[in-house]
Design a protein around this motif. Structure first.
Motif, PDB file in Angstrom:
ATOM      1  N   ASP A 376     -92.022   9.152 -42.184  1.00 16.64           N
ATOM      2  CA  ASP A 376     -92.275   7.939 -41.404  1.00 16.64           C
ATOM      3  C   ASP A 376     -91.620   8.129 -40.041  1.00 16.64           C
ATOM      4  OD1 ASP A 376     -92.103   5.353 -40.229  1.00 16.64           O
ATOM      5  OD2 ASP A 376     -92.251   4.424 -42.207  1.00 16.64           O
ATOM      6  N   LEU A 377     -92.378   7.904 -38.971  1.00 13.73           N
ATOM      7  CA  LEU A 377     -91.857   8.125 -37.628  1.00 13.73           C
ATOM      8  C   LEU A 377     -90.664   7.228 -37.314  1.00 13.73           C
ATOM      9  CD1 LEU A 377     -95.159   8.531 -35.557  1.00 13.73           C
ATOM     10  CD2 LEU A 377     -93.558  10.305 -36.295  1.00 13.73           C
ATOM     11  N   LEU A 378     -90.732   5.947 -37.664  1.00 16.20           N
ATOM     12  CA  LEU A 378     -89.630   5.033 -37.380  1.00 16.20           C
ATOM     13  C   LEU A 378     -88.412   5.381 -38.226  1.00 16.20           C
ATOM     14  CD1 LEU A 378     -88.485   2.607 -35.925  1.00 16.20           C
ATOM     15  CD2 LEU A 378     -89.540   1.120 -37.656  1.00 16.20           C
ATOM     16  N   VAL A 379     -88.620   5.685 -39.494  1.00 15.10           N
ATOM     17  CA  VAL A 379     -87.496   6.057 -40.361  1.00 15.10           C
ATOM     18  C   VAL A 379     -86.850   7.347 -39.858  1.00 15.10           C
ATOM     19  CG1 VAL A 379     -86.876   6.805 -42.684  1.00 15.10           C
ATOM     20  CG2 VAL A 379     -88.415   4.873 -42.369  1.00 15.10           C
ATOM     21  N   ALA A 380     -87.655   8.308 -39.418  1.00 14.90           N
ATOM     22  CA  ALA A 380     -87.106   9.563 -38.894  1.00 14.90           C
ATOM     23  C   ALA A 380     -86.253   9.304 -37.653  1.00 14.90           C
ATOM     24  CB  ALA A 380     -88.238  10.529 -38.569  1.00 14.90           C
ATOM     25  N   SER A 381     -86.733   8.426 -36.763  1.00 12.25           N
ATOM     26  CA  SER A 381     -85.961   8.124 -35.554  1.00 12.25           C
ATOM     27  C   SER A 381     -84.654   7.428 -35.904  1.00 12.25           C
ATOM     28  CB  SER A 381     -86.793   7.250 -34.617  1.00 12.25           C
ATOM     29  OG  SER A 381     -87.982   7.919 -34.234  1.00 12.25           O
ATOM     30  N   LEU A 382     -84.696   6.495 -36.845  1.00 13.76           N
ATOM     31  CA  LEU A 382     -83.482   5.784 -37.223  1.00 13.76           C
ATOM     32  C   LEU A 382     -82.455   6.718 -37.866  1.00 13.76           C
ATOM     33  CD1 LEU A 382     -84.932   2.418 -38.609  1.00 13.76           C
ATOM     34  CD2 LEU A 382     -83.828   2.839 -36.400  1.00 13.76           C
ATOM     35  N   PHE A 383     -82.911   7.654 -38.676  1.00 13.99           N
ATOM     36  CA  PHE A 383     -81.958   8.559 -39.321  1.00 13.99           C
ATOM     37  C   PHE A 383     -81.414   9.589 -38.337  1.00 13.99           C
ATOM     38  CE2 PHE A 383     -83.100   6.922 -43.477  1.00 13.99           C
ATOM     39  CZ  PHE A 383     -81.929   7.129 -44.187  1.00 13.99           C
ATOM     40  N   ARG A 384     -82.208  10.018 -37.359  1.00 10.37           N
ATOM     41  CA  ARG A 384     -81.642  10.867 -36.314  1.00 10.37           C
ATOM     42  C   ARG A 384     -80.518  10.127 -35.590  1.00 10.37           C
ATOM     43  NH1 ARG A 384     -87.153  11.685 -34.746  1.00 10.37           N
ATOM     44  NH2 ARG A 384     -88.017  13.594 -35.650  1.00 10.37           N
ATOM     45  N   ASN A 385     -80.799   8.892 -35.251  1.00  6.75           N
ATOM     46  CA  ASN A 385     -79.814   8.095 -34.530  1.00  6.75           C
ATOM     47  C   ASN A 385     -78.633   7.718 -35.432  1.00  6.75           C
ATOM     48  OD1 ASN A 385     -81.718   8.295 -32.512  1.00  6.75           O
ATOM     49  ND2 ASN A 385     -82.513   6.218 -32.809  1.00  6.75           N
ATOM     50  N   PHE A 386     -78.874   7.654 -36.740  1.00 11.45           N
ATOM     51  CA  PHE A 386     -77.786   7.354 -37.677  1.00 11.45           C
ATOM     52  C   PHE A 386     -76.733   8.470 -37.664  1.00 11.45           C
ATOM     53  CE2 PHE A 386     -75.916   7.703 -41.926  1.00 11.45           C
ATOM     54  CZ  PHE A 386     -75.390   6.423 -42.093  1.00 11.45           C
ATOM     55  N   LEU A 387     -77.182   9.721 -37.451  1.00 14.25           N
ATOM     56  CA  LEU A 387     -76.219  10.818 -37.347  1.00 14.25           C
ATOM     57  C   LEU A 387     -75.288  10.605 -36.159  1.00 14.25           C
ATOM     58  CD1 LEU A 387     -78.520  13.899 -38.088  1.00 14.25           C
ATOM     59  CD2 LEU A 387     -77.208  12.485 -39.691  1.00 14.25           C
ATOM     60  N   LEU A 388     -75.840  10.084 -35.043  1.00 10.24           N
ATOM     61  CA  LEU A 388     -75.003   9.765 -33.888  1.00 10.24           C
ATOM     62  C   LEU A 388     -74.057   8.616 -34.224  1.00 10.24           C
ATOM     63  CD1 LEU A 388     -74.297  10.023 -30.847  1.00 10.24           C
ATOM     64  CD2 LEU A 388     -76.128   8.342 -30.429  1.00 10.24           C
ATOM     65  N   ALA A 389     -74.543   7.593 -34.934  1.00  9.62           N
ATOM     66  CA  ALA A 389     -73.688   6.461 -35.310  1.00  9.62           C
ATOM     67  C   ALA A 389     -72.519   6.932 -36.159  1.00  9.62           C
ATOM     68  CB  ALA A 389     -74.519   5.426 -36.059  1.00  9.62           C
ATOM     69  N   GLU A 390     -72.752   7.876 -37.027  1.00  5.20           N
ATOM     70  CA  GLU A 390     -71.660   8.386 -37.851  1.00  5.20           C
ATOM     71  C   GLU A 390     -70.607   9.072 -36.980  1.00  5.20           C
ATOM     72  OE1 GLU A 390     -70.880  11.263 -41.726  1.00  5.20           O
ATOM     73  OE2 GLU A 390     -72.729  11.449 -40.561  1.00  5.20           O
ATOM     74  N   ARG A 391     -71.062   9.838 -36.000  1.00  9.34           N
ATOM     75  CA  ARG A 391     -70.108  10.527 -35.125  1.00  9.34           C
ATOM     76  C   ARG A 391     -69.267   9.537 -34.310  1.00  9.34           C
ATOM     77  NH1 ARG A 391     -70.914  14.139 -29.687  1.00  9.34           N
ATOM     78  NH2 ARG A 391     -69.074  15.482 -29.980  1.00  9.34           N
ATOM     79  N   ILE A 392     -69.932   8.539 -33.732  1.00  6.02           N
ATOM     80  CA  ILE A 392     -69.223   7.608 -32.850  1.00  6.02           C
ATOM     81  C   ILE A 392     -68.327   6.664 -33.662  1.00  6.02           C
ATOM     82  CG2 ILE A 392     -69.569   5.663 -31.270  1.00  6.02           C
ATOM     83  CD1 ILE A 392     -72.006   7.107 -30.165  1.00  6.02           C
ATOM     84  N   MET A 393     -68.825   6.133 -34.755  1.00  7.44           N
ATOM     85  CA  MET A 393     -68.078   5.125 -35.493  1.00  7.44           C
ATOM     86  C   MET A 393     -66.970   5.736 -36.341  1.00  7.44           C
ATOM     87  SD  MET A 393     -71.069   2.409 -36.471  1.00  7.44           S
ATOM     88  CE  MET A 393     -69.887   1.127 -36.888  1.00  7.44           C
ATOM     89  N   ARG A 394     -67.115   6.980 -36.733  1.00  7.64           N
ATOM     90  CA  ARG A 394     -65.993   7.620 -37.439  1.00  7.64           C
ATOM     91  C   ARG A 394     -64.802   7.801 -36.509  1.00  7.64           C
ATOM     92  NH1 ARG A 394     -66.016  10.290 -42.386  1.00  7.64           N
ATOM     93  NH2 ARG A 394     -67.959  10.122 -43.565  1.00  7.64           N
ATOM     94  N   ALA A 395     -65.097   7.968 -35.220  1.00  8.15           N
ATOM     95  CA  ALA A 395     -63.990   8.040 -34.264  1.00  8.15           C
ATOM     96  C   ALA A 395     -63.264   6.708 -34.162  1.00  8.15           C
ATOM     97  CB  ALA A 395     -64.520   8.453 -32.890  1.00  8.15           C
ATOM     98  N   ALA A 396     -63.921   5.603 -34.583  1.00  4.27           N
ATOM     99  CA  ALA A 396     -63.305   4.265 -34.592  1.00  4.27           C
ATOM    100  C   ALA A 396     -62.918   3.855 -36.001  1.00  4.27           C
ATOM    101  CB  ALA A 396     -64.261   3.252 -33.984  1.00  4.27           C
TER     102      ALA A 396
END
Length: 1205
Positions: A376-396
């Motif tokens: 799913d194109l939308l699900v793929a985009s959200l999970f790509r961006n979820f990897l970024l969320a993990e990086r940024i929010m783990r720093a917090a």
């Protein structure tokens, strides 16, 4: 020529030089010792234009290296076709080769945005310390009135989602009640139907979820927080769905979903449960016991920002962490658009997509990656961006949660590449913003990643970790500047094997290379054809996509383009062959594109074999493509006949490569229409039917020219083509088989001539050959009908119809013709001649089928017997009493025949008598219910010997059967019981269901013949040449692997030194004979040793006895290394044992007395020996006749096998 013979040659050359003087050896004069035709053949093998140039080179080499001249360097019978049987080609497993393809592709059609902010009122369980994060969707909610701010935030969130899925329908619910959420969810599910629904929940203005999995909403007056169970929410939304939960303790909801009672209940259907779990996806901002970060450098909805605006939040988070002085206020001024890769913003988005895809592909299981990043194109985009969320929010100190759960990715090394790309872009921002004429310098990210991929290709393999840059290569294909290099590297990777192709397809390469077929760039044509060759060699299901998008036109144009190398044309032909293989739409599209004429023109344009410039791979795949193109297509066959395709393909049958000849036979065979009987010759003239009949008879004549081909690959395809002919022209084949099986009533066989191991027709003429007019068959496409088809041995010893016999009439001399085919009256005109010519072809086909059924190669013999069953002749099992008293079962190659009744043919005389062994008492009495008593013999005994009593009997009335058509479903004759006879005789039994030739029993032995019953019509054997040939493109083509080359060369060098040392010792030895015994052993054979062969480099001896049992002895250890049977047919007798390729892994050649030759691989390994090839080396003799002993000898230096009777 064995190495032992080399010593003899050396001695003879020295004797001719100086009367046997043992002086220094001089260089041999090859030109004077070898015939000119052999020199020419050696030149052709070595691709030397001037034959004498080869001679001079050899002489020069011999002068510098004495003795090396006698050590052949060539190896024979080591091609792929000798390593594995083409029948053993594994069938492609759809589940394995197509696992990369998403069978349940999905789309998110509806998005529900639920915003519970309650601006101005903080929830009771959250304590905010000022200053803290305030931005919601990059809007400060306190910058304007709360109602307007809430609406702006909702609208902005919708805009951010539309960036990823613009075609979805959106509904926003601001500070909703439970009833409003219920209505929203039910409406979305109703409209979405089977599509996925996304539910986004922002709970920054309500308490955190409860431990029971409850979200909080509002009442109508905003005086109370109302809980909503996530189970109830899930029942409204249904499946498939995805939940985005941006609130503190969002992990509570994930835990509640995973621990729900239905998911842990064993009573629930496992299939439905698994489907529901797979169709439900959750993305949560933090863990169950965590609170959202309140850092003022980040927005309050940092999780939502990461999911919907990843580039902006990533750059804002990176700026304070960079060593360079970067201004985060310039981020919103980055020029360009995200979908324009040539602009700074577009390039950053492009790099971010490549990096997140690469991280996911390297850490996730393949199935999970496919489901989350390719379904799913939308699900793929959200999970790509979820990897970024993990990086940024783990720093917090927050750990985003998901279902399905993902492994940690926040420390993946590819994030450093992102930081570098971001730094390069941000460092150029001041210049780009201040100077409108400044030119943006693209990031070297993709160039460096391609270089890293190239380094991996130099050292990587299947046993090592896959290249992590593979998803980046996929993204580079989007760039025109890097596309060519990326395609070349991708082609090199695909060439490493099927595992590499599967990896590339699983990462999502297919839609990209499919889209590239629409390009007109000429520099990409060759590499694109190569890539598609590799893809289709693994998975042919791509043919549907190619035809749907018109991709077949690309390969047709490439095939017909000038200045294309032959090997590349062969790849295009392979791709087109896969496109039309079993795909009716593909066939029709390629036929309409005039592919048949294009392929035939290229076959005609290919240089002849005599020119030494043939392109065998191109010829092979042109023929295979044609065969697949017109197989089962009426229009394709019609065009082929109009283009005179049989004549064009007939010339290919003389090519030197067996693979090419086999492909041509396959293409000719597929021109024969199957499924119905051939055109009738009884009705009125029909131009179409007559043309088809003549064309298919011409095909049969062409096919018969390869009957004696030395390659079992070709003979197997011939048998399969004969099966198609026998099915299409079944009635004519049955008539010819009846003529071939029935002995004439006035013929006799000489005493002692009859061999019990072969059926009666085999005693008349050897069917494995195509002799000239003086020996048997005349021309294959005409000539005197039936005159040379069968030669009857008379008591006088002359052959009926031979020049020396009385009379020259085909009818008077050939009893089979006179009784089975017959002559029509003089008013038949040309139709009678036509019918006789047709019959001539059919009888020749029957003779060929009988030869194939007795082929020395097991698969060919099996196919030949299948063709006989199609004609109505069933195979039999002959049980022979062994000399030791045991019973040995041999599957008979010359099968006991059983033919159905021959349908009537106008102007044809039918037999009224037949031979039966009435004295045996084993013939069923029902066979003679309507027949008169047997008449006494009026001729001399059919066979010599007083114990044999044969009488002529009047056969039963079968006119009713003859007048009716043959019923293919009718059971064949079953003859059970032991038939005891002291001398084998032709036993022909007639039944209402057919004729049976019960010959083929061993003399002085007990034989039991059991006919097989066929409850259904025989199934046509399937050709394997196409699948087997496809294996060529599955192997490395760019850099063929030679892992064992050094080992082979080292072993060859050692053996060369041993051989030269042995030759030198023999030259200087004064002993004229061997007096020392090197070993003795008991072979254990009860029938005596027939042939012995010593291995030149190992303490091994090969022994063959009269039963053709091969034993390999180690005379140092005094034990048997391996034992095997050369073949399992009753007729035994070994005439020669030879070794091939003695300096390498040698092969054992076994020549039998009947002229058949078999070559064995791995003959020294116990129970691992394999038949590399086999053929009939001697033609024209009568097989099985005692006293016939074929002599064969192998010459390693020239690659010739000499044979003589």
């Amino acid at each position: 020529m064995a190495l032992g013979d080399v010593v003899l040659c050396r001695q003879r050359s020295m004797d001719s030089m100086g009367g046997g003087h043992l002086g220094p050896p001089g260089p041999p004069h090859l030109a004077s010792t070898l015939p000119q035709e052999l020199i020419d053949d050696l030149a052709r093998r070595n691709q030397v234009e001037d034959a004498h140039q080869l001679t001079e080179e050899v002489e020069s080499r011999f002068a510098n290296e004495p003795g090396v001249s006698f050590l052949p360097n060539a190896s024979y019978l080591c091609d792929l076709r000798h390593d594995a049987d083409e029948a053993a080609v594994p069938a492609a497993e759809p589940g394995v080769v197509s696992r990369w393809r998403m069978k349940d592709r999905m789309k998110t059609g509806w998005v529900a945005l639920c915003m519970c902010l309650n601006i101005g009122v903080d929830p009771p369980d959250v304590i905010k310390i000022s200053p803290c994060a305030r931005l919601e969707c990059w809007i400060d909610p306190f910058s304007t009135a709360s109602v307007k701010a809430l609406e702006a935030i909702g609208k902005n969130l919708q805009t951010q989602y539309e960036r990823w899925q613009p075609r979805a329908r959106y509904k926003v619910s601001l500070d909703p009640t439970v009833e409003e959420v219920k209505k929203l969810c039910l409406s979305c599910r109703k409209n979405a139907k089977g599509e996925r629904v996304l539910f986004h929940y922002n709970g920054h203005g309500v308490p955190r979820p409860t431990i029971n999995g409850e979200l909080w909403l509002f009442n109508k007056n905003f005086t109370q927080y109302i809980p909503l169970s996530v189970y109830e929410l899930e029942s409204w939304l249904g499946n498939p769905s995805i939940y985005v939960l941006d609130c503190s303790a969002a992990g509570m909801i994930v835990n509640a979903f995973c621990e729900r009672p239905e998911w842990g209940s064993s009573s629930a259907s496992s299939t439905a449960l698994t489907s529901a779990m797979k169709d439900c996806i959750l993305l949560a901002a933090c863990g169950a016991n965590e609170t959202l970060p309140q850092d003022m450098e980040l927005p309050a909805d940092v999780f939502t920002s990461c999911l919907t605006t990843p580039i902006k939040i990533a750059l804002r988070w990176f700026c304070p962490r960079s060593l360079l002085p970067l201004n985060p206020e310039l981020i919103d001024q980055i020029p360009g658009r995200q979908n324009d890769r040539k602009t700074p913003l577009g390039e950053l988005n492009w790099i971010f997509t490549a990096i997140t895809d690469t991280i996911a592909w390297n850490v996730l299981p393949r199935e999970l990656f496919q489901r989350l990043f390719r379904q799913d194109l939308l699900v793929a985009s959200l999970f790509r961006n979820f990897l970024l969320a993990e990086r940024i929010m783990r720093a917090a100190n927050c750990c985003p949660q998901s279902y399905p759960r993902l492994p940690p990715t926040h420390q993946h090394p590819m994030w450093h590449a992102w930081d570098m790309a971001a730094e390069i872009c941000l460092s150029q921002l001041p210049t780009l913003l201040n100077d409108p004429n400044a030119e943006f310098q693209p990031s070297p990210f993709f160039t460096e990643q391609l270089t890293a991929f190239e380094v991996w290709l130099e050292h990587g393999s299947e046993r090592k970790k896959p290249p992590e840059q593979l998803p980046i290569v996929l993204q580079v294909l989007l760039s025109q500047s890097h596309r060519f290099r990326a395609l070349v590297l991708l082609g090199r990777f695909l060439d490493m094997g099927a595992w590499a192709v599967d990896l590339a397809l699983s990462v999502g390469i297919f839609p990209y290379v499919l889209k590239l077929l629409q390009t007109t760039a000429t520099d990409l044509r060759q590499i694109l054809v190569f890539i598609w060759t590799k893809i289709l060699a693994l998975d042919k299901s791509c043919q549907v996509d190619l035809v749907k998008d018109g991709g077949h036109q690309y390969f047709i144009h490439f095939l017909n383009s000038p200045d294309i190398h032959a090997e590349q044309r062969a790849m295009a032909a392979f791709v087109l062959a896969v496109i039309v293989d079993g795909h009716q739409h593909g066939q029709q599209a390629c036929i309409d594109a005039d592919l048949i004429s294009i392929c035939l023109s290229h076959i005609q344009a290919t240089p002849n074999a005599s020119d030494g410039q043939t392109e065998p791979l191109l010829l092979q795949w042109l023929c295979l493509c044609l065969g697949k193109l017109w197989d089962g297509s009426v229009k394709g066959v019609s065009i082929a006949f109009l283009e005179d395709a049989p004549a064009i393909l007939g010339k290919v049958l003389s090519e030197p490569q067996p693979e090419v000849r086999a492909a041509a036979v396959y293409a000719l065979g597929t021109l024969v229409k199957v499924g119905v009987d051939g055109p009738s010759t009884e009705g009125p003239d029909d131009d179409v039917d007559e043309d088809i009949l003549a064309a298919e008879q011409k095909i049969a004549s062409l096919l018969l020219t390869v009957l004696c081909d030395g390659s079992p690959l070709v003979r197997a395809e011939l048998a399969i083509a004969m099966a198609r002919l026998a099915s299409s022209h079944n009635r004519m084949f049955r008539q010819a088989a009846a003529a071939y099986l029935k002995p004439p009533s006035h013929s006799a066989v000489l005493p002692g001539y009859r061999n019990p191991g072969y059926s009666y027709p085999a005693q008349l003429m050897y069917p494995g050959s195509i002799p000239d007019a003086d020996q048997g068959l005349q021309t294959l496409d005409g000539g005197t009908p039936y005159r040379s088809v069968m030669r009857i041995v008379r008591s006088s010893g002359s052959l009926a119809g031979s020049p020396g016999s009385a009379g020259n009439s085909p009818v008077s001399d050939n009893a089979v013709l006179g009784e089975s085919i017959g002559m029509v009256s003089s008013n038949g005109g040309s139709r009678s001649c036509r019918r006789m010519e047709e019959g001539n072809v059919y009888v020749q086909c029957i003779i060929a089928v009988y030869a194939l059924a007795r082929d020395p190669y097991p698969r060919v013999a099996s196919l030949g017997r299948k063709v006989l069953r199609i004609v109505g002749v069933e195979s039999a099992q002959v049980v022979v009493a062994s000399r030791a008293g045991g019973v040995i079962s041999y599957p008979r190659n010359p099968p006991v025949a059983a033919l159905p009744p021959t349908p009537p043919m106008p102007g044809v005389l039918h037999r009224s008598t037949s031979w039966v062994a009435s004295s045996s008492g084993n013939v069923a009495s029902t066979w003679r219910i309507t027949t008169p008593p047997p008449s006494p013999p009026t001729r001399p005994a059919f066979l010599a010997g007083s114990t044999s009593t044969l009488r002529r009997v009047a056969s039963m009335d079968i006119s009713a059967a003859l007048n009716g058509g043959w019923d293919a479903s009718r059971p064949a004759v079953r003859l059970a019981g032991d038939i005891v006879t002291h001398t084998a005789s032709p036993v022909l039994n007639s039944l209402s269901t057919g004729l049976a030739d019960a010959a083929g029993m061993l003399a002085s032995g007990l034989s039991a013949v059991t006919m097989e019953t066929a409850s259904t019509a025989p199934v046509l054997p399937e050709s394997t040449i196409y699948k087997w040939s496809c294996g060529h493109f599955s192997r490395p083509l760019l850099e063929p692997s030679h892992d064992d080359e050094e080992e082979i060369l080292a072993r060859r060098e050692i053996r060369e030194k041993e051989a030269l040392s042995g030759i030198a010792r023999c030259q200087h030895s004064s002993v004229s004979k061997v007096t020392d015994q090197i070993g003795s052993w008991d072979t254990g054979s009860e029938v005596g040793t027939k042939a012995v062969l010593l291995h030149p480099f190992k303490p091994l001896v090969c022994i063959a006895d009269d039963n053709e049992t091969i034993r390999i002895w180690d005379y140092d250890l005094g034990e048997v290394v391996n034992t095997f049977e050369n073949h399992n047919t009753p007729d035994k007798g070994v005439s020669k044992l030879c070794l091939l390729n003695e300096l390498d892994d040698s092969l054992l050649l076994v020549g039998s007395s009947d002229g058949s030759v078999r070559v064995w691989k791995d003959y020294t390994q116990k129970d691992k020996h394999r038949l590399a090839t086999s053929w009939q080396a001697v033609q024209g003799h009568k097989p099985g006749v005692r006293g016939i002993s074929a002599v064969v000898d192998w010459q390693q230096m020239t690659g010739y096998l000499a044979s003589h009777i």
